[in-house]
Design an enzyme around this catalytic site. Sequence first.
Site, PDB file in Angstrom:
ATOM      1  N   TRP A 260       0.818  -1.224   0.000  1.00  0.00           N
ATOM      2  CA  TRP A 260       0.000   0.000   0.000  1.00  0.00           C
ATOM      3  C   TRP A 260       0.840   1.257   0.000  1.00  0.00           C
ATOM      4  O   TRP A 260       0.523   2.225  -0.707  1.00  0.00           O
ATOM      5  CB  TRP A 260      -1.007  -0.016   1.157  1.00  0.00           C
TER       6      TRP A 260
ATOM      7  N   ASP B  58      -1.550   6.351   6.461  1.00  0.00           N
ATOM      8  CA  ASP B  58      -2.661   5.519   5.993  1.00  0.00           C
ATOM      9  C   ASP B  58      -2.992   4.529   7.109  1.00  0.00           C
ATOM     10  O   ASP B  58      -2.223   3.609   7.374  1.00  0.00           O
ATOM     11  CB  ASP B  58      -2.225   4.777   4.716  1.00  0.00           C
TER      12      ASP B  58
ATOM     13  N   LYS C 138     -12.138  -2.015   6.359  1.00  0.00           N
ATOM     14  CA  LYS C 138     -11.299  -3.038   6.975  1.00  0.00           C
ATOM     15  C   LYS C 138     -11.769  -3.365   8.385  1.00  0.00           C
ATOM     16  O   LYS C 138     -11.537  -4.449   8.880  1.00  0.00           O
ATOM     17  CB  LYS C 138      -9.837  -2.592   7.014  1.00  0.00           C
TER      18      LYS C 138
HETATM   19  C1  LIG Z   1      -7.230  -1.956   1.764  1.00  0.00           C
HETATM   20  C2  LIG Z   1      -6.238  -0.874   1.897  1.00  0.00           C
HETATM   21  C3  LIG Z   1      -6.188   0.188   0.979  1.00  0.00           C
HETATM   22  C4  LIG Z   1      -7.091   0.262  -0.238  1.00  0.00           C
HETATM   23  O1  LIG Z   1      -8.404   0.585   0.110  1.00  0.00           O
HETATM   24  P1  LIG Z   1      -9.465   1.021  -1.016  1.00  0.00           P
HETATM   25  O2  LIG Z   1     -10.561   1.616  -0.204  1.00  0.00           O
HETATM   26  O3  LIG Z   1      -9.855  -0.228  -1.746  1.00  0.00           O
HETATM   27  O4  LIG Z   1      -8.807   2.015  -1.908  1.00  0.00           O
HETATM   28  C5  LIG Z   1      -5.248   1.181   1.190  1.00  0.00           C
HETATM   29  N1  LIG Z   1      -4.409   1.139   2.234  1.00  0.00           N
HETATM   30  C6  LIG Z   1      -4.433   0.137   3.135  1.00  0.00           C
HETATM   31  C7  LIG Z   1      -3.487   0.145   4.278  1.00  0.00           C
HETATM   32  C8  LIG Z   1      -5.347  -0.896   2.984  1.00  0.00           C
HETATM   33  O5  LIG Z   1      -5.382  -1.897   3.889  1.00  0.00           O
END
Ligand SMILES: *Cc1c(COP(=O)(O)O)cnc(C)c1O
Length: 346
Positions: free
Chosen positions: A102, A159, A183
């Site tokens: 990511w 993030d 998540k």
């Molecule tokens: C799943 C995830 C993403 C991507 O999420 P989307 O909403 O599908 O863009 C980005 N960063 C992390 C750390 C993730 O676990």
Amino acid sequence: MNRFINFAAGPAMLPTVVLERAQKEFLNWQDHGYSIVEANHRGPEFGELLSQVEAKTRDALAIPQNYRVLYLLAPARAHFAAIPLNLTQDGQTADYIITGLWSSLAAGEAEKYTQVERHENFNWNFNQDAAYVYYTDNETVNGFLIDTPDTHGVPRVVDMTSSLLTRPIDVNQYGLIFAGVQKNIAPSGLSIVIVRDDLLGRAREITPSVLDYTLQAEHHSLLNTSNNFSIYMTGLMLDWVQEQGGLTAIHARNQQKAARLYEFIDSSDFYQNQVSPPHRSILNVIFNLKDDAYNEAFLQQAKQAGMIGLKGHRKVGGMRASIYNAITLDDVDRLISHMREFAQSI
Ligand SMILES: *Cc1c(COP(=O)(O)O)cnc(C)c1O
């Protein structure tokens, strides 16, 4: 009721009581005579809900007054572009710590808009005039965790898509936090952005309006039609967090779950995890079987035993057990029993 224990990384399992509450008032939300999915996003009823969800978010995470909280109809990846557009001036550098998929994708996206410096090892030497230092505290795909890096005053942008609401955080340490909610918090289609006031007001002119944090803050996240259902579910999840004893209690339980699973993996000669212990994620536990040839049978028998979502990310293979807030210690014990029995059956 037969519900699988779902170890998927996202969309992920939500607590059954949370889903039941939503189900109970799905047709007639808070006796308003319509469903939350039919609510006018500009009406007073939804406005009240949005204010309450923000108050609960601020309360759970102890968010100081000089931070804005946004609820945007955008995937986490939208912020990979929005962050450089909002926070850098033309030609300015941004530092990216790369610890997995990511953060690597975020750096690649940012490169379209600004100069990016990648930091792939732990001898970080950040640019003192960088716009920000970006990182992913919990890398969801490879199960890799890092502590808050020392950036010598450069704003941290993080993030937290797979870690927000799993532990208490000190928001003051960050310039900007963002997370897709799917998540650990609510259904997909919503991201939460927590941004310090002094970082607003610098978006480049080409920034799409819906991803302009300043504009969205001015419009209380309602420049566009909001994802009302996901915001509502976020509120229910925040109530649940509170009922569980808040983030301190949640974090203690999450640590206990992870410790139990890693301990079993380390004690077994059939399963292994390659991540060095200080960097092991407490939320996404990666493991490999002794031989990949057993993977299919492992997953099939897990399903028969009531467990799904264990297949590793296509980029890394093997297995991954995502043990977010909704997974209980009992659920982890059931997984360990399955792993033990499977290994013995070989
Ligand atoms: C799943 C995830 C993403 C991507 O999420 P989307 O909403 O599908 O863009 C980005 N960063 C992390 C750390 C993730 O676990």
